[in-house]
Design an enzyme around this catalytic site. Structure first.
Site, PDB file in Angstrom:
ATOM      1  N   HIS A 174       0.856  -1.198   0.000  1.00  0.00           N
ATOM      2  CA  HIS A 174       0.000   0.000   0.000  1.00  0.00           C
ATOM      3  C   HIS A 174       0.884   1.237   0.000  1.00  0.00           C
ATOM      4  O   HIS A 174       2.104   1.140   0.191  1.00  0.00           O
ATOM      5  CB  HIS A 174      -0.986  -0.025   1.171  1.00  0.00           C
ATOM      6  CG  HIS A 174      -0.360   0.049   2.537  1.00  0.00           C
ATOM      7  ND1 HIS A 174       0.511  -0.899   3.026  1.00  0.00           N
ATOM      8  CD2 HIS A 174      -0.489   0.964   3.536  1.00  0.00           C
ATOM      9  CE1 HIS A 174       0.872  -0.585   4.261  1.00  0.00           C
ATOM     10  NE2 HIS A 174       0.293   0.553   4.582  1.00  0.00           N
ATOM     11  N   HIS A 234       1.256   3.879   1.934  1.00  0.00           N
ATOM     12  CA  HIS A 234       1.707   4.631   3.110  1.00  0.00           C
ATOM     13  C   HIS A 234       3.236   4.698   3.074  1.00  0.00           C
ATOM     14  O   HIS A 234       3.914   3.763   2.632  1.00  0.00           O
ATOM     15  CB  HIS A 234       1.231   3.966   4.398  1.00  0.00           C
ATOM     16  CG  HIS A 234      -0.183   4.315   4.763  1.00  0.00           C
ATOM     17  ND1 HIS A 234      -0.942   3.576   5.637  1.00  0.00           N
ATOM     18  CD2 HIS A 234      -0.980   5.343   4.356  1.00  0.00           C
ATOM     19  CE1 HIS A 234      -2.144   4.131   5.763  1.00  0.00           C
ATOM     20  NE2 HIS A 234      -2.192   5.196   4.985  1.00  0.00           N
ATOM     21  N   ASP A 276       5.694   4.395   5.105  1.00  0.00           N
ATOM     22  CA  ASP A 276       6.589   3.419   5.734  1.00  0.00           C
ATOM     23  C   ASP A 276       6.653   2.098   4.957  1.00  0.00           C
ATOM     24  O   ASP A 276       7.375   1.180   5.356  1.00  0.00           O
ATOM     25  CB  ASP A 276       6.213   3.193   7.211  1.00  0.00           C
ATOM     26  CG  ASP A 276       4.763   2.784   7.406  1.00  0.00           C
ATOM     27  OD1 ASP A 276       3.918   3.144   6.560  1.00  0.00           O
ATOM     28  OD2 ASP A 276       4.462   2.104   8.401  1.00  0.00           O
ATOM     29  N   HIS A 277       5.914   2.021   3.859  1.00  0.00           N
ATOM     30  CA  HIS A 277       5.972   0.829   3.000  1.00  0.00           C
ATOM     31  C   HIS A 277       6.416   1.162   1.576  1.00  0.00           C
ATOM     32  O   HIS A 277       6.491   0.280   0.728  1.00  0.00           O
ATOM     33  CB  HIS A 277       4.601   0.147   2.948  1.00  0.00           C
ATOM     34  CG  HIS A 277       4.157  -0.377   4.274  1.00  0.00           C
ATOM     35  ND1 HIS A 277       4.134  -1.720   4.578  1.00  0.00           N
ATOM     36  CD2 HIS A 277       3.778   0.270   5.401  1.00  0.00           C
ATOM     37  CE1 HIS A 277       3.719  -1.880   5.831  1.00  0.00           C
ATOM     38  NE2 HIS A 277       3.497  -0.691   6.354  1.00  0.00           N
ATOM     39  N   HIS A 280      -7.250  -1.997   5.493  1.00  0.00           N
ATOM     40  CA  HIS A 280      -6.442  -0.997   6.190  1.00  0.00           C
ATOM     41  C   HIS A 280      -7.074   0.375   5.905  1.00  0.00           C
ATOM     42  O   HIS A 280      -8.175   0.441   5.362  1.00  0.00           O
ATOM     43  CB  HIS A 280      -4.992  -1.115   5.678  1.00  0.00           C
ATOM     44  CG  HIS A 280      -3.988  -0.310   6.438  1.00  0.00           C
ATOM     45  ND1 HIS A 280      -3.952  -0.240   7.809  1.00  0.00           N
ATOM     46  CD2 HIS A 280      -2.954   0.475   6.006  1.00  0.00           C
ATOM     47  CE1 HIS A 280      -2.950   0.545   8.176  1.00  0.00           C
ATOM     48  NE2 HIS A 280      -2.338   0.999   7.112  1.00  0.00           N
ATOM     49  N   HIS A 294       5.802  -5.640  12.065  1.00  0.00           N
ATOM     50  CA  HIS A 294       5.125  -4.341  12.021  1.00  0.00           C
ATOM     51  C   HIS A 294       4.737  -3.874  13.421  1.00  0.00           C
ATOM     52  O   HIS A 294       3.595  -3.539  13.715  1.00  0.00           O
ATOM     53  CB  HIS A 294       3.897  -4.374  11.103  1.00  0.00           C
ATOM     54  CG  HIS A 294       3.505  -2.990  10.637  1.00  0.00           C
ATOM     55  ND1 HIS A 294       2.613  -2.195  11.310  1.00  0.00           N
ATOM     56  CD2 HIS A 294       3.907  -2.254   9.588  1.00  0.00           C
ATOM     57  CE1 HIS A 294       2.469  -1.050  10.676  1.00  0.00           C
ATOM     58  NE2 HIS A 294       3.258  -1.058   9.635  1.00  0.00           N
TER      59      HIS A 294
END
Lengths: 306, 306
Positions: B60, B62, B64-65, B140, B268
């Protein structure tokens, strides 16, 4: 004035070297200059308080100067930042950042302002009563600006011996420090220069990266206190400098000499070289006061000779 | 099959923890899964050869990914990559990356393909004769997919004793391994099962991050060999899980039990907790075979019990 080098190596982040980013502390400001990938971690490592950064200056949109910005802006949000953030950089920077924030559905909860730059002439992009920031047009493969940070002259300093001898009331000190003469009750005028000393000379810091050797900028940089100038290459690879839009250490030294700066700080090193003293040695062929940037190094300009 | 954890902490990169990224080695592939800021440096630190990464899967958008992807793509270019790169991720990923490459005037000199995902049902997004990759629809705060990597059943294994005893020529080995019976010159048929053993059972790896506890996925995950499931929170903060789109360690354990997986790998983690064993202890209330991911940890699945 204090400069913290978060990263000063060219091209890609590596295990032990970081791309360009630095923090300039000047007159209560913490200005972040460029923001390569990993900058937010380097800020933490160097214990720079995130909330004190209110202005970020981005020289150009190559990844090693810019890819850490969206992460830093996002982290500010996660840390519940409230204060304004101002970002100065080339046209396009707003779209690049806002698109990513939109995709992650995480617009900032603090005010975020972009100041997009397009001018090819020097322009003042920030100013208050203590400092000004102007662009330095550089020549690289894409539209690029350096930044010239200038302190403004402070108040004159009271000559306390003289002030006490004349029995001047403390109420007048502020006026005297602003440069005004003192008029006593009997009408006598005491010229300001008898009551004050000159203020500390204002200092300036020029950030020049990435760029070819560009003597056009010498008038603007004339007499700068501290000039960071990129030195991606040594003279052995001088042929690579012009086509890649970079300079050699010797060219950085030449700029420093011609612009008559006080100190030259070298940085933006190609990682092909084993030893940073090679850069200093070349620059010193042209100019004496050469300092070598390195990741994590702090230049405390008030105590440079310590 | 081998899994290298480059980063497995939630939210922001910090001095000693990295956001999500991992490398799955499966049947000669090196699949990169998610790519938080700093992933390229963690790849170097873990000595993963850049050129072997041909497929990148992004769960996805976001930060941090995902914020490390543009830097990695750019670094591949600087390293003169020639091989194709395939990126699988949510719709929007192509625009986000290509805009930044355009702004830096540095389009890749190698073929770069984006495979944008929009389906809310599982779909096979990569397949060859040895492996398949399918999406796992997660829930999410933004559109998110997990990924299920499956080995295909390999060839049957020759029973060399039986083969030699029957004096079968080496020319027929390939045919026998493919499952065919052997017909001798005199017409005698030797059933394949007398000449071979079953192949190793094919293994599978499921990556499930970020997501709430989502039992809808249990049928798809049934019998998975190794399941990485996010466990951002402990039960003490269970109230935060649903609104933030995350799971607790206990919920991860429950998914593992209900999907009857062989091993559960937790990751995570919110950085609010002092000790990763707290996550394992909670998950073990539901499920026995719990493994704890941590940055730099390598799971060599063939030798897990060592």
């Amino acid at each position: 004035m204090k400069l913290t080098i978060l990263g000063c190596y060219a091209a890609t982040p590596r295990t032990f070297t970081n791309p360009t980013s630095q923090v300039l502390q000047i007159k209560n400001h913490l200005f972040l200059i460029d923001c390569g990938e990993g900058t937010q971690v380097e800020l933490r490592r160097n214990k720079v308080k995130f909330s004190k950064i209110k202005h970020i200056f981005i020289s150009h949109l190559h990844g090693d100067h810019f890819f850490g910005l969206v992460g830093l802006i996002s982290t500010f949000r996660l840390l519940n930042r409230e204060g304004e953030l101002h970002v100065y950089g080339p046209k396009g920077i707003k779209e690049a950042i806002t698109l990513q924030l939109k995709l992650s559905n995480s617009w900032t909860n603090y005010p975020l302002y972009f100041h997009e730059l397009v001018s090819k002439e020097p322009e003042i992009i920030y100013e208050d009563d203590k400092v000004s920031v102007e662009t330095i047009p550089l020549k690289h493969r894409v539209y690029t600006n350096g930044f010239l940070f200038k302190e403004k002259a402070g108040e004159r300093k009271l000559n306390m011996n003289a002030v006490l001898k004349k029995e001047i009331d403390v109420l007048y000190y502020k006026k005297i420090k602003s440069g005004k003469d003192m008029i006593l009750e009997d009408g006598t005028v005491i010229p300001n220069e008898q009551l004050t000393f000159d203020p500390d000379p204002p200092k300036s810091y020029a950030f020049c990266s990435d760029t070819v050797y560009k003597p056009d900028n010498i008038p603007q940089l004339q007499g700068t206190s501290y000039m960071y100038h990129e030195s991606t290459f040594l003279e052995a690879h001088a042929k690579l400098a012009e086509p890649t839009g970079h300079s050699t250490a010797r060219q950085a030294g030449l700029m420093a000499k011609q612009a008559n700066v006080e100190y030259l700080i070298l940085g933006h090193y190609s990682t092909r070289y084993p030893d940073l003293t090679l850069f200093a040695n070349e620059a010193k062929l042209e100019f004496d006061n050469v300092l070598i940037a390195d990741d994590g190094k702090v230049f405390d300009f008030e105590n440079l000779d310590d």
